[in-house]
Design an enzyme around this catalytic site. Structure first.
Site, PDB file in Angstrom:
ATOM      1  N   GLU A  74      -1.457   3.545   5.052  1.00 54.15           N
ATOM      2  CA  GLU A  74      -0.300   3.352   4.011  1.00 54.15           C
ATOM      3  C   GLU A  74      -0.952   4.082   2.715  1.00 54.15           C
ATOM      4  O   GLU A  74      -1.987   3.480   2.140  1.00 54.15           O
ATOM      5  CB  GLU A  74      -0.098   1.873   3.828  1.00 54.15           C
ATOM      6  CG  GLU A  74       0.817   1.460   2.853  1.00 54.15           C
ATOM      7  CD  GLU A  74       1.160   0.083   2.756  1.00 54.15           C
ATOM      8  OE1 GLU A  74       1.639  -0.403   1.687  1.00 54.15           O
ATOM      9  OE2 GLU A  74       0.559  -0.754   3.603  1.00 54.15           O
ATOM     10  N   ASP A  80       2.352  -7.006  -5.472  1.00 56.15           N
ATOM     11  CA  ASP A  80       0.868  -6.655  -5.474  1.00 56.15           C
ATOM     12  C   ASP A  80       0.086  -7.710  -6.391  1.00 56.15           C
ATOM     13  O   ASP A  80       0.532  -8.040  -7.462  1.00 56.15           O
ATOM     14  CB  ASP A  80       0.558  -5.341  -5.928  1.00 56.15           C
ATOM     15  CG  ASP A  80       0.894  -4.350  -4.759  1.00 56.15           C
ATOM     16  OD1 ASP A  80       0.591  -4.382  -3.866  1.00 56.15           O
ATOM     17  OD2 ASP A  80       1.665  -3.324  -5.363  1.00 56.15           O
TER      18      ASP A  80
END
Length: 275
Positions: free
Chosen positions: A48, A59
């Site tokens: 990724e 995040d």
């Protein structure tokens, strides 16, 4: 080999999948490509590659810091696609491009679809794009869908019906970030996913050790490792050793997942003999 074929083939054979996350442009733009190569050599089934964004809502602090550094380094969606193209030109390990929706819309969805295809991107991960809105990036590489512990069985089946390359199972109620233990609700969630759908399911968010990866992989098809790997790169003092540090971090995960695969296949053989 195409991503779907690779992942579903591993699932059929009872092999566990390892997908590390790297932030494009972190710690430096020049280091990203060698780190990608090292991750592939260390046993990643796919990688990724994150596009840094100024407001990465999904995040945690570690990846937020990495994104901020990468943006200061001049990383953009276009440059990340260039890195992906350079990597796929010489490697058979699939690249998954992770980007929030805003940079894609700023580039233009049609242009993004074209460039991502030309770069050899195998799939896209867009955390803030609901599965029902995938038409916004029509023509782009296949989209990975998300599920969380509070996702209903009905929605799991609805998302799986879209036939994504895999289901990204958000294993915690929160943002990304390394955690010391696996919550019981996470294990219950992964069991529910396994019972509800046949699409490969990978557990992400909070996977920080090979031991955690084993716990999760026993009831899913593999794991995504992000913040803990980014932290290793942050703590590396020698810019010439970044790729080596990444490889040394990833190898124990690969070994542990291979061991749990063999163990579970052995248990299956014993069950068959017992039958």
């Amino acid at each position: 080999m195409m991503l779907c074929e690779r992942l579903r083939g591993k699932k059929r054979r009872g092999k566990k999948i390892l997908a590390p996350y790297l932030c494009a442009g972190y710690p430096t733009v020049e280091a990203t490509l060698p780190i990608l190569g090292a991750a592939a050599e260390a046993g990643a089934d796919c990688i990724e590659l994150g596009v840094p964004f100024s407001d990465p809502l999904a995040d945690g602090p570690m990846i937020q810091r990495a994104s901020a550094v990468a943006l200061r380094n001049g990383m953009t969606l276009s440059r990340a696609l260039d890195i992906a193209a350079s990597f796929t030109a010489t490697s058979g390990t699939p690249i998954l491009l992770m980007s929030y929706l805003n940079p894609i819309l700023k580039m233009g969805a049609d242009k993004f679809a074209q460039l991502a295809g030309e770069a050899g991107v195998s799939a896209c991960i867009i955390p803030d794009l609901p599965a029902e809105e995938t038409g916004l990036v029509a023509g782009a590489p296949p989209l990975v869908c998300f599920a969380a512990p509070n996702t209903s069985d009905e929605r799991l089946r609805r998302v799986a019906a879209l036939d994504p390359p895999f289901l990204y199972c958000v294993s915690v109620m929160g943002v990304t970030g390394a955690r010391k233990s696996v919550e019981q609700y996470t294990l219950a969630f992964l069991r529910r996913v396994k019972a509800a759908i046949s699409v490969p399911s990978l557990a992400g968010f909070g996977v920080s050790s090979a031991e955690q990866a084993v716990s999760l992989a026993k009831i899913s098809d593999g794991v995504i490792v992000g913040s803990a790997l980014v932290k290793v790169l942050e703590e590396s003092r020698d810019p010439h050793e970044l790729a080596g540090a990444a490889a040394e971090f990833i190898k124990p995960f690969r070994e542990a997942l291979d061991a749990v695969s063999e163990s579970m296949m052995g248990e299956g053989a014993c069950d068959a003999i017992g039958d």
